[in-house]
Every structure is written in structure tokens, then in C-alpha cells.
Write a protein that holds these residues in place. Structure first.
Motif, PDB file in Angstrom:
ATOM      1  N   THR A  45      14.882  29.648  16.024  1.00 30.32           N
ATOM      2  CA  THR A  45      15.996  29.128  15.230  1.00 30.32           C
ATOM      3  C   THR A  45      17.216  30.046  15.294  1.00 30.32           C
ATOM      4  O   THR A  45      18.353  29.570  15.317  1.00 30.32           O
ATOM      5  N   ILE A  48      19.821  24.369  10.710  1.00 28.66           N
ATOM      6  CA  ILE A  48      19.137  25.440  11.440  1.00 28.66           C
ATOM      7  C   ILE A  48      18.783  26.581  10.495  1.00 28.66           C
ATOM      8  O   ILE A  48      17.666  27.117  10.524  1.00 28.66           O
ATOM      9  N   ILE A  51      14.503  21.593  16.741  1.00 23.17           N
ATOM     10  CA  ILE A  51      13.772  22.277  15.665  1.00 23.17           C
ATOM     11  C   ILE A  51      12.355  21.742  15.551  1.00 23.17           C
ATOM     12  O   ILE A  51      11.396  22.513  15.399  1.00 23.17           O
TER      13      ILE A  51
END
Length: 310
Positions: A95, A43, A129
């Protein structure tokens, strides 16, 4: 005054790019040596990429404008810069929210309502993501359809609003897509901000409750010095810093949107605040991550030794 503003933007851009690129290199180094990244590292890697895009498309053009290169961009370049900036900003918010929520689930007690997600969550990190990148690339692709960005004289007959962005001029065509785009951007950002507040509060409460439980133990720093605790405190600090700068930046952006003929200083302050978090975030992570901190000093020491040996 323009020179001072240019130096501020240049310092933010250089320092931020170096910090984000160093931690990105560190993540790739860990991947090649250990052939595996933690979910948090994955991340953070995408957050560093998004921050770098934001710095390059926000700090660098404003630096050029402050140093007198105002008319160096044509229509296509202006649209591209603003498109990449919007994508970087959106992915950065997503994120950070994902990082906060994931860590909150990770440190939650086994008897909590998140016990099932503790096992399943790591499997969906990569998918989340990818979805964030695709979502913001798709949503921001409609941005040039209702807004026209130019760098020189305006020749559009349907101009309803014009606002100088420093390196480009923003012209609102007044189409309904403008309202749709605004809703598609502001609603997720607001939702993610609220999620960050709740997850950070949950992590803080979990740390506090654990500290109260182990108070009777002589070694009270068992949990406070653990890797999980350091990572949690780092993420809470990261989220708190982001929300502070994001709130200030949002207030300035609302003022600029409501008053198109705003003062040049107001726009400069807004842009400076908007790139503060991408600049300092890698150093917040570095300060909490002992391995990264030591690697940084090891790299600097070797560089200094190499220079002296020459």
C-alpha cells in the motif's frame, strides 16, 4: 531490562494502535459524511489496517513475553499470529508503494509519459488493493506447511533449525517450500522498495522543477502551499521513513536468519525497529493533513471538556 523492553513494546503498541485507529475512524467518518473517499484516502485506510495488524501481532506478543508471559501460546495461536503478522507486513509495503506510485502519476505533467495513466489509475486502485490482500493471504498460507511454530518443548524428529522468536519457537523443516516461500516474499518486497525509491525521486524532481518555473512569480508559495504539494511532501516523508526503518529491519532479519543462535538483544532491537513505522506513520500523515490535525484537537478538546464537566 526485560521490564524496560516490555514498556517500549507496550508504548509502541498503544500509541500506534490509537493513531492508526483514529485515522481509520477519520476515513470512515469522511466516507459517511461525503459518501466518497479520495483514492489516497482509500489507500491510507488499508495501510492503517495493515499497520494495526502488524502492531497487534508483533508488539502485543513481545510485550507479553517481556512481562513474563512467555508460554501463553499454543501451536495454533503461534501460527495464527505469525500468519497475520506476515500478511500485515506485506500489505503495508504494497500500500505504501501504491500510494507513492499513484501520487507520482497524479502530479506528473500532462505532457509526460504518464498522461494516459492519470485518468485510468484511479479506476484500478480498489482492484490493486484487493489483489494485494489476496496475494499475501494466499502466499502466506503455505508458510505453516514448511515451518512449525511451537511455544513449549519440541518433539519433532525432522528438526533442522530452531530459533526462538520470544513468544514462539520457529522450526525449519528443511523442505523446498521454504526456498519457494522466501522467493515469493523477498522478490516482491525488493521490487516494491525500488519502485518507492524511483517514485519518490520522481515526485521530488517534479516539485523542484515546478518551483523553478514559478520562481519569477511574486507569490512563490502558490504551489508549495497547495493541497497537492502538501500531500506529495507527506507521501515522500512517509516513504522515506518507511524505507529507513525497513532497511534497518531487513539487515537485522538477515543477521538473525544467518545466525540462529543470536543474542536476545539483537532480536529485541529488530522487533522494536520493525514496529517503529506502524507506530509513527499515522502521526506523519496527521502532521501534514490539516483537517485531520484539527479534528484531532477538536476531539481532544471535547473530551477534556466532558471530563471537567463531570
Amino acid at each position: 531490562m526485560h521490564l524496560a523492553v516490555g514498556m517500549i513494546f507496550l508504548s509502541q503498541t498503544v500509541v500506534g494502535i490509537l493513531g492508526n485507529f483514529f485515522l481509520l475512524y477519520h476515513s470512515l467518518f469522511l466516507y459517511h459524511t461525503k459518501s466518497k473517499l479520495r483514492c489516497i484516502d482509500l489507500i491510507l485506510k488499508h495501510m492503517f489496517i495493515a499497520n494495526s495488524l502488524l502492531l497487534l501481532t508483533k508488539g502485543l506478543p513481545q510485550t507479553m513475553v517481556a512481562f513474563g508471559w512467555k508460554h501463553s501460546f499454543n501451536d495454533f495461536v503461534c501460527k495464527l499470529i505469525l500468519y497475520v503478522e506476515r500478511v500485515g507486513r506485506g500489505v503495508s509495503i504494497c500500500t505504501i508503494c501504491l500510494l507513492s506510485v499513484f501520487q507520482s502519476i497524479l502530479i506528473s505533467p500532462m505532457n509526460s509519459c504518464w498522461k494516459d495513466l492519470k485518468i485510468k489509475a484511479p479506476k484500478y486502485i480498489g482492484l490493486c488493493i484487493c489483489f494485494f490482500w489476496f496475494q499475501h493471504m494466499a502466499v502466506n498460507s503455505i508458510f505453516p506447511l514448511h515451518l512449525l511454530y511451537v511455544s513449549g518443548n519440541l518433539h519433532s524428529r525432522n528438526i533442522t533449525k530452531k530459533r526462538e522468536m520470544g513468544y514462539c519457537s520457529l522450526v525449519d523443516q528443511g523442505t523446498i517450500l521454504g526456498s519457494v516461500y522466501l522467493a515469493l516474499v523477498t522478490f516482491p518486497e525488493t521490487t516494491f522498495s525500488v519502485l518507492m525509491v524511483f517514485s519518490s525521486g520522481s515526485m521530488t524532481f517534479t516539485l523542484y522543477r515546478h518551483k523553478q518555473r514559478v520562481r519569477h512569480i511574486h507569490k512563490t508559495n502558490v504551489f508549495s502551499g497547495s493541497a497537492e504539494s502538501r500531500a506529495t511532501k507527506s507521501i515522500v516523508l512517509l516513504v522515506g521513513t518507511f524505507l529507513s526503518f525497513y532497511s534497518m529491519s531487513s539487515i537485522f532479519m538477515i543477521c538473525i536468519a544467518l545466525f540462529p543462535e543470536v543474542n536476545w538483544w539483537l532480536m529485541c532491537i529488530s522487533d522494536i525497529i520493525s514496529v517503529c513505522f506502524p507506530t509513527i506513520s499515522p502521526f506523519l500523515v496527521m502532521n501534514q493533513d490539516a483537517s485531520t490535525y484539527n479534528l484531532c484537537f477538536f476531539w481532544l478538546r471535547n473530551t477534556h471538556f466532558f471530563i471537567r464537566s463531570k
